[in-house]
Design an enzyme around this catalytic site. Sequence first.
Site, short mmCIF file in Angstrom:
data_model
loop_
_atom_site.label_atom_id
_atom_site.label_comp_id
_atom_site.label_asym_id
_atom_site.label_seq_id
_atom_site.Cartn_x
_atom_site.Cartn_y
_atom_site.Cartn_z
CG ASP A 199 -24.65 -18.20 -8.05
OD1 ASP A 199 -25.04 -19.03 -8.87
OD2 ASP A 199 -25.41 -17.49 -7.37
CG ASP A 211 -30.26 -18.82 -6.26
OD1 ASP A 211 -29.50 -17.90 -5.87
OD2 ASP A 211 -30.58 -18.97 -7.45
CG HIS A 265 -27.24 -14.27 -4.03
ND1 HIS A 265 -26.08 -14.17 -4.77
CD2 HIS A 265 -27.91 -15.35 -4.51
CE1 HIS A 265 -26.07 -15.16 -5.69
NE2 HIS A 265 -27.16 -15.88 -5.55
CG LEU A 266 -25.83 -13.11 3.32
CD1 LEU A 266 -24.80 -13.30 4.44
CD2 LEU A 266 -27.24 -13.22 3.88
NE ARG A 267 -29.12 -9.62 -3.83
CZ ARG A 267 -28.92 -10.44 -4.85
NH1 ARG A 267 -27.70 -10.70 -5.28
NH2 ARG A 267 -29.94 -10.99 -5.47
CG HIS A 298 -33.42 -8.88 -7.02
ND1 HIS A 298 -32.20 -8.30 -7.32
CD2 HIS A 298 -33.33 -10.17 -7.41
CE1 HIS A 298 -31.43 -9.21 -7.88
NE2 HIS A 298 -32.07 -10.36 -7.94
CG HIS A 350 -25.18 -19.43 -12.45
ND1 HIS A 350 -26.25 -18.96 -11.74
CD2 HIS A 350 -25.39 -19.04 -13.73
CE1 HIS A 350 -27.08 -18.34 -12.55
NE2 HIS A 350 -26.59 -18.36 -13.77
CG ASN A 354 -23.80 -12.36 -6.84
OD1 ASN A 354 -23.82 -12.63 -5.64
ND2 ASN A 354 -24.86 -12.46 -7.62
CG HIS A 398 -28.99 -22.54 -9.05
ND1 HIS A 398 -28.24 -22.76 -10.16
CD2 HIS A 398 -28.61 -21.33 -8.56
CE1 HIS A 398 -27.44 -21.73 -10.35
NE2 HIS A 398 -27.64 -20.85 -9.40
#
Lengths: 179, 425, 310
Positions: free
Chosen positions: B154, B307, B64-66, B311, B181, B96, B234
């Site tokens: 995901d 994964d 997740h590179l955000r 955060h 997921h 996401n 995962h």
Amino acid sequence: MNASNKNILLEAIELKALFDRLASEIKEREVLSGPFQLVGIHTRGIPIAQRLAKLMNRDPDQIGTLDINLYRDDLSQASEMPVVKETEIPFSIDGSRVLLVDDVLYTGRTIRAALDALTDLGRPKSIALLVLIDRGERELPIQSDFCGKKVSVQPQENVKVRLQETDGVDRIEVIDRQA
Amino acid sequence: MTQILIHNVRIIDPANGLDLLGELRIKDSKIEAIGEKLDKLPGDEAFDGKGRVLLPGFVDLHVHLREPGFEHKEDIQSGTMAAAAGGFTTVCCMANTHPVNDEAAVTHYILEQSRSKAAVKVWPIGAITVGLKGERLANIGELQEAGCVAISDDGMTVMDSQLMRLAMDYAKGFDLPVITHSVDANLCHGGTMNEGEVSCQMGLKGIPREAEDIIVARDILLSRLTGCRLHVAHVSTAGAVELIRQAKAQGLPVTGEAAPHHFTLTDEACQEYDTNAKMCPPLRTCTDREAVIQGLADGTLDCIATDHAPHAIVDKEVEFDQAAFGILGLETAFALGYRLVLDERLSLEKFILALTAKPLEVLGKTYSGLKPGAPADLCLVDLDAQWVYRTAQSSSKSRNSPFDGWQFVGRVVHTWVEGRQVYAV
Amino acid sequence: MKETPVRIPHILSMADLSREDIEFIFQTTDRFREVGGRPIKKVPALRGKTVINLFFENSTRTRTSFEIAGKRLSADVINITKSSSSVSKGESLLDTVKNLEAMAPDVLVVRHPAAGAAQTITRMLKARVINAGDGAHEHPTQALLDLLTIRDHKKTLSGLHVGIVGDIAHSRVARSNILGLQRFGSKVTVIGPKSLIPLGIEAFGVGVSYDFKAVIGDLDIIMMLRIQGERHDRLPFPNLREYSRFFGLNLQLLQKAKSDVVIMHPGPVNRGVEIAPEVADAPYSLILNQVKNGVAVRMALLYLLSGTEE
Ligand SMILES: [Zn+2]
């Protein structure tokens, strides 16, 4: 035993004489001002009060016991959790003449707390104070009415009253805390 | 103009049958030659690889590179720097983001940003459904055309089985794998950790393992129905490992991945209400962890994917209930996996395959690895190095790792992407 | 007279308290019960100390109990009640707690709907923390007063068989009581519909029964839990009437119990649901004793935690 940091102030036999003298002083005073109710302060004030009661031919179970932990002004300075002991007064405080009994009079803070604790339980007619040893260095304006012995010791020295009931031996020692 | 001769190094690429002590020359963006002894050429910049192992750069199917949308947690630059530090030369980024990567414009944006800022190669994964809402299909064909290598919702599970069937039917037509997921949202019902003795003792609402097994079973059946390639992300439960094993035995196009935290930790890591042990699917029991390791060892689980889920502190320094799911993964994946090798639970060969050739196989892409003419995507590891992972020194923008302060053996020391050094310890 | 065994930094979970710790707390509690019997029920022990009751959940009973306890010890007691909704509107737990630091509390009493919140707070500020209930995790002060009430009545905490009946899954009271009773070697059986018994409860070493009628005759203590309708967005049983029929305590069911059985309830009681009104008010019900012991236990804890420095 290390003689350099421990001095015997009173041996058992001298202690016995001191108790006898205090008991007769109390009785003399009672002739003038009426009877006292004995209240011992935890821990050693209690056996002292009990001995005095016996010497005066009274029931040692009828003395009061007082724990002053809840009235101390230095609660947080202890590193251990405080142990609160039993406060039990088998007579009515109201109107009685109370004789508070403790082992050593030093700063006066214990007696200050004891006065607060006692007056929360009722309204005595008067309160007097008996101690075995007065070592001086008062921080509050408190004096004893009966005193076994006045001694003068250094600030780093500790006066330790040892009694058969609590310590297994009757003796008063001066211990140098720095040694 | 790059020309580096890495000499005195052990070179391993199991997919190409390579394990030798020798030399490898990088010329510009490509591997020019590999051999026990190469002729020295004018212009060679010598690089001593003594005591180290040169591997193909790792590929992570699950990060997740955000970016776009949550750049306070991570962005393409910081995330790919963390990837480089972990030996990864290609990462696949999940959809996401905000906006969700459910249309070509977002895919283009990610690829455009990556061209200028990314330390490693970034391959986007598109959404299955619009906004990951599980209501209607995203423009899957358009996403593939824009550069997406797979589709996945995901973070969410497509709960509507009919919609999932449509997605798999449709993706099959474009030969795109669907990455799932797997958590039954109804059965999960607000759970925050594995349901069992530890959740009971902590008074936290649990997610039963069956919440994962049910969805994995459903999706395997849908893969049979549609013929679509299914990649289970995962995998955390013994039940899911077994279901994938059976699906493979039946010849179904099903693959699976293991995340390092699932083969390292159990739900006991949640004690003390450590929110850095909160992820979804959650850390499970010892039995499950052992099954995941066994799955990797026998090939049921094809690859290791991190994964990587950064955060911010405000998302994690809160009540366990409220904390965000997910942890950092890129920088610790190699060291955590190598623990299995040291414990003789996984062969070095299988371990390397799970980070290199296998993920590409899952995507249906050709693997080149270490051979002359291939892109010089490489990483150099020191298998004896002892080191301590410190999140304070992480390349990531976030700090949410349960492995902060862990002592490891085996470390990535250099990473090259197309001949360009992107990481040096 | 026992001397102090250890220093207890926070009261978060019964799992942190040894049998000796609990006995020491009870010994101190006895002294405070004596204070509670005086005409002047106040001592100056915590003069100048600040106790903050930080309640993220409504609980008049527990909050009042701590408030009385603090005031009888002469502490400055500040009540802060936050609805969880205002917290979710932007102010995080961390913000809230950091703001309290300015008041330099000595003891922070925390009630929070999230399990582990009290423990999380201990990592955020310096004060001593008492967990006054955290989600479905624990409610150690309730367990202590329950144990004390049982000890008062049965003269022992060992060798008893205690049945805890109701919503075990969501009950912090159940968890704390199980841990406490086991410290003294009493047997605990949790009783309820299977949908209210959490997976993994066996790890606590308790018996499990889904049939109240079948086990009631073996119990020395019956601890009825409140059915917490607000914690369920979907009832784990058909309806309250059916629940009451199988797991409620009424006079008829009580006929099957031992003659010296006692009934407890952490309150507030849903009369007519988990417990019939005539049972709640009967002489063998210790519900009011529980309330009275609550103040003394909390005085003891506030005093003991304030009595030492880090
Ligand atoms: Zn996921």
